[in-house]
Scaffold this motif. Structure first.
Motif, PDB file in Angstrom:
ATOM      1  N   LEU A   1       0.830  -1.209   0.000  1.00 34.01           N
ATOM      2  CA  LEU A   1       0.000   0.000   0.000  1.00 34.01           C
ATOM      3  C   LEU A   1       0.860   1.252   0.000  1.00 34.01           C
ATOM      4  CD1 LEU A   1      -2.783  -1.217   2.391  1.00 34.01           C
ATOM      5  CD2 LEU A   1      -3.097  -0.486   0.037  1.00 34.01           C
ATOM      6  N   LEU A   2       1.968   1.203   0.739  1.00 35.56           N
ATOM      7  CA  LEU A   2       2.869   2.353   0.757  1.00 35.56           C
ATOM      8  C   LEU A   2       3.386   2.629  -0.653  1.00 35.56           C
ATOM      9  CD1 LEU A   2       4.451   4.485   2.357  1.00 35.56           C
ATOM     10  CD2 LEU A   2       6.287   2.829   2.595  1.00 35.56           C
ATOM     11  N   ALA A   3       3.759   1.536  -1.346  1.00 34.72           N
ATOM     12  CA  ALA A   3       4.257   1.699  -2.715  1.00 34.72           C
ATOM     13  C   ALA A   3       3.185   2.343  -3.594  1.00 34.72           C
ATOM     14  CB  ALA A   3       4.673   0.347  -3.279  1.00 34.72           C
ATOM     15  N   VAL A   4       1.947   1.868  -3.457  1.00 36.74           N
ATOM     16  CA  VAL A   4       0.851   2.425  -4.258  1.00 36.74           C
ATOM     17  C   VAL A   4       0.697   3.917  -3.981  1.00 36.74           C
ATOM     18  CG1 VAL A   4      -1.653   2.407  -4.538  1.00 36.74           C
ATOM     19  CG2 VAL A   4      -0.398   0.260  -4.485  1.00 36.74           C
ATOM     20  N   VAL A   5       0.669   4.246  -2.681  1.00 38.20           N
ATOM     21  CA  VAL A   5       0.461   5.649  -2.308  1.00 38.20           C
ATOM     22  C   VAL A   5       1.594   6.528  -2.840  1.00 38.20           C
ATOM     23  CG1 VAL A   5       0.457   7.216  -0.337  1.00 38.20           C
ATOM     24  CG2 VAL A   5      -0.962   5.183  -0.302  1.00 38.20           C
ATOM     25  N   VAL A   6       2.826   6.033  -2.710  1.00 36.61           N
ATOM     26  CA  VAL A   6       3.975   6.828  -3.146  1.00 36.61           C
ATOM     27  C   VAL A   6       3.928   7.067  -4.654  1.00 36.61           C
ATOM     28  CG1 VAL A   6       6.465   6.684  -3.513  1.00 36.61           C
ATOM     29  CG2 VAL A   6       5.533   6.310  -1.249  1.00 36.61           C
ATOM     30  N   VAL A   7       3.624   5.999  -5.422  1.00 33.71           N
ATOM     31  CA  VAL A   7       3.574   6.148  -6.876  1.00 33.71           C
ATOM     32  C   VAL A   7       2.481   7.144  -7.266  1.00 33.71           C
ATOM     33  CG1 VAL A   7       3.079   4.963  -9.036  1.00 33.71           C
ATOM     34  CG2 VAL A   7       4.541   3.887  -7.345  1.00 33.71           C
ATOM     35  N   LEU A   8       1.315   7.010  -6.649  1.00 34.63           N
ATOM     36  CA  LEU A   8       0.202   7.898  -6.984  1.00 34.63           C
ATOM     37  C   LEU A   8       0.536   9.345  -6.642  1.00 34.63           C
ATOM     38  CD1 LEU A   8      -2.906   5.832  -5.809  1.00 34.63           C
ATOM     39  CD2 LEU A   8      -2.161   6.266  -8.139  1.00 34.63           C
ATOM     40  N   THR A   9       1.062   9.563  -5.427  1.00 36.15           N
ATOM     41  CA  THR A   9       1.364  10.925  -4.996  1.00 36.15           C
ATOM     42  C   THR A   9       2.435  11.555  -5.878  1.00 36.15           C
ATOM     43  OG1 THR A   9       0.908  10.236  -2.745  1.00 36.15           O
ATOM     44  CG2 THR A   9       2.033  12.321  -3.032  1.00 36.15           C
ATOM     45  N   ALA A  10       3.507  10.776  -6.121  1.00 35.49           N
ATOM     46  CA  ALA A  10       4.600  11.331  -6.911  1.00 35.49           C
ATOM     47  C   ALA A  10       4.117  11.687  -8.315  1.00 35.49           C
ATOM     48  CB  ALA A  10       5.748  10.333  -6.980  1.00 35.49           C
TER      49      ALA A  10
END
Lengths: 356, 340
Positions: B249-258
């Motif tokens: 989930l962290l990876a998903v959030v980071v990719v989306l935010t970036a």
């Protein structure tokens, strides 16, 4: 007459037939003296540094009224001296404001720029300059004061709940409120004419470069009015360090003292902001730094705090204009860069009971 | 008929589905309106014509495709991803105050982009999304570490405060770098206030694919977020491996935010506001919250951007200013309501 030290670490002054007696911790006294010397040193370096280099000796002679050359006279008297004085005064005011706010809210993390008070002042000043461009600079501190007090009242009202406010919650609400106020300020800037917006923008970054003698007079005048009230209140303030219950038991007029303190904290931050713009974290760092160096009674603590604030902002201003010359970094950016790590350290050290 | 047991989930599901067409209709309407309004107001009919019967000689059609459409598409993508990222973060951290901007992820991405472009003179756009991802991941880690060090642990309040301090620090450094590099300052000034004006649509080709993958992953992981939101112990008891799930989930959030930051700059409060609004309608089930948040976020940013463009003609307010104006009061309310 002064004589006889009571304990090795205290200096007892008995003046006017013991009508006034002061017991001053020696260490704090030495700290205050050295801080004053450091401040003077920073100020003189600041006077000598710049695109037009002047030797310290020449600065000193110029300040004594000896004209070396009209150029040096002009640079020192018209540009650098008011700027240096303004930096020191603003620093002292923001530091005192922070110390008072921390005492009044019993919250070690309070700072006028963190809880939105500076932003309130900034919004009022921007609104005044954008909507009434013809208004006099004289009204600025007053507008700033009303903007700041509005935000201060809002935050007081919001954080006052049944459970009582925790330190972190209080600050978080302040952050939310400052984000809101800052967004209105930005919108106003978009709305205004571009040249006026540009002037306001550099002011909003907390820059001291445009100060003149009028600003110094404003700052000094308000400091002379507000600081003595604070010193007179210092006994009540030290009682309040023990918490509300104990302070009431000691006979301190809590409610009144709280309101006066809040008003003074707001006024100090508002006047300083109205001249140089929001200057972050000085009010947070200075009181803690003062506490770290020397334990002292409230009165001396306030003086140490003011000295720290003055040094901090003078140094930030000096760094900002000397480090990357000819580009000037506003002092506010430098105080924020120093202030945030200090804030994080303080946050990590808050007592568990305060964190909720 | 066992009326008592069955209807509740069925009705809930039916009600949940019912919102989708409504939201899609609102989204489509706002999309067309977003294209129609502006310095040269176009009738909605012309906009629809431009889509279905494009005429390259018609000046209005050219405006629609070359100037207005990219901005609308970016608004949809950014709004959807930030809202979705916010929803996932709120679920994972069990923190109603979580938001990619409030927890420092957007300023981390912005900081990395500014450093890469102004200090190292990076010119290739292809690398930019990855740099932004590294920045937001780093910021997330620092925020988490600070929050853990605060006495009382990583509570919602301490985490938010840590996020705010990291953002403030990075913001100060970004301003200083800007003042030192006047050229990049001119280029990035508008981008940094979180504005959708004059965005380069080619960036979408670079960030689009990873964002799409992350978006799908987010929707697929959503059911398990519901379990995770009940607490780590409960989730483990129900057979969810919380560690790997949190990492995913962290990876998903980071990719989306970036990706969103690379497209539109740091926009605040969208990820905070939208999930809370959505929850009022669909409850606490992340299977519904996540897709609804994406749709509602897209519609919200389109609406906000319309306001930003028409509020004070002929000028334009930065979109980020308006999202802050709406989001900050909600933030104060949420902090205030939270007694512990």
């Amino acid at each position: 007459m002064s004589h006889a030290t009571a304990a090795p670490r205290h200096l007892v002054l008995r003046l006017f037939d013991e009508r006034i007696a002061l017991r001053i911790p020696l260490r704090a006294l030495i700290t205050a003296t050295s801080l004053t010397l450091i401040l003077l040193l920073v100020m003189s370096i600041s006077l000598a540094t710049g695109t037009y280099g002047i030797a310290l000796e020449e600065v000193w002679n110029t300040l004594r009224g000896i004209t070396i050359s009209s150029a040096i006279d002009n640079v020192v008297w018209e540009f650098r001296f008011p700027r240096t004085l303004a930096a020191a005064l603003v620093g002292a005011m923001m530091a005192l404001s922070g110390a008072t706010l921390q005492n009044a809210t019993r919250n070690g993390l309070a700072d006028p720029s963190l809880v939105g008070i500076s932003q309130g002042a900034a919004l009022a000043v921007v609104a005044l300059t954008v909507l009434f461009p013809a208004s006099l600079a004289l009204f600025r501190p007053w507008a700033a004061f009303f903007g700041a007090i509005a935000v201060a009242l809002a935050i007081q009202g919001l954080s006052h709940t049944r459970q009582g406010g925790g330190a972190i919650r209080f600050i978080l609400m302040g952050i939310g409120l400052s984000a809101f106020v800052a967004s209105i300020t930005s919108a106003l800037l978009t709305y205004s004419e571009i040249d006026r917006a540009m002037a306001a923008l550099s002011w909003l970054a907390g820059s001291i470069n445009a100060t003149n003698w009028n600003d110094v007079a404003t700052l000094a005048g308000w400091t002379v009015i507000l600081a003595p009230i604070l010193l007179a209140l210092s006994r009540t303030m030290s009682a309040m360090r023990f918490g509300e219950g104990t302070a009431t038991g000691l006979g301190a007029p809590i409610r009144l003292a709280n309101n006066i303190q809040l008003a003074i904290a707001v006024a100090l931050a508002a006047v300083a902001t109205s001249v140089v713009g929001p200057l972050g974290f000085v009010g947070l760092i200075a009181p803690h730094a003062a506490k770290r160096l020397a334990r002292a009674g409230m009165g001396l603590h306030l003086i140490l705090t003011a000295l720290w604030g003055a040094i901090l902002v003078s140094l930030a201003d000096l760094l900002g204009r000397a480090a990357f010359a000819p580009i000037q970094i506003p002092a506010g950016i430098i105080t924020a860069a120093i202030g945030v790590p200090v804030f994080v350290i303080l946050l990590v050290r808050t007592r568990p009971t305060q964190t909720h | 008929m066992t009326v008592a047991a069955a209807p509740s989930p069925v009705r809930h599901s039916a009600r949940s589905w019912s919102g989708v067409p409504v939201l899609l209709a609102i989204l489509a309407g706002l999309f067309l309106l977003h294209i129609a309004v502006g310095a040269k107001a176009l009738p909605l009919g012309t906009v629809v014509d431009a889509f279905f019967a494009f005429d390259s000689k018609d000046f209005d059609h050219v405006i629609v495709f070359n100037l207005r459409l990219p901005r609308a598409v970016i608004a949809v993508v950014v709004g959807a991803t930030l809202a979705l990222a916010g929803a996932l973060m709120q679920g994972v951290t069990r923190n109603p105050l979580a938001d990619p901007a409030l927890l420092g992820l957007t300023s981390g991405a912005a900081f990395a982009v500014v450093i890469a472009t102004s200090v190292y003179g990076l010119a290739t756009m292809a690398l930019l999304p990855w740099i932004a991802m590294a920045g937001s991941l780093g910021a997330a880690a620092i925020v988490y570490i600070i929050a853990r060090l605060v006495p009382g642990g990583a509570t919602p309040l301490s985490m938010t405060l840590a996020g705010a301090s990291v953002s403030a620090f990075l913001g100060a450094v970004i301003s200083a770098i800007h003042l030192l590099n006047q050229e990049t300052f001119e280029n990035l000034r508008v981008w940094l206030t979180g504005s959708l004006a004059g965005r380069d649509v080619t960036m979408l080709y670079y960030v689009g694919p990873p964002m799409l993958v992350a978006l799908l992953a987010g929707i697929l992981l959503a059911p398990r977020v519901t379990v995770l939101a009940m607490g780590d112990d409960v989730a483990q008891g129900l057979g969810v491996r919380t560690g790997p799930l949190k990492a995913q989930l962290l990876a998903v959030v980071v990719v989306l935010t970036a990706g969103a930051v690379a497209l539109a700059g740091p926009l605040g409060f969208i990820g905070l506001v939208i999930p809370h609004v959505v929850r009022l309608y669909v409850g606490s089930d992340y299977r519904w919250i996540v897709p609804y948040a994406a749709l509602a976020g897209a519609a919200y940013l389109l609406g906000v951007d319309i306001i930003a463009r028409v509020a004070i003609p002929p000028r334009e307010i930065s979109t980020g200013i308006i999202t802050a104006m709406i989001g900050a009061p909600l933030f104060v309310h949420l902090v205030r309501r939270r007694t512990r």
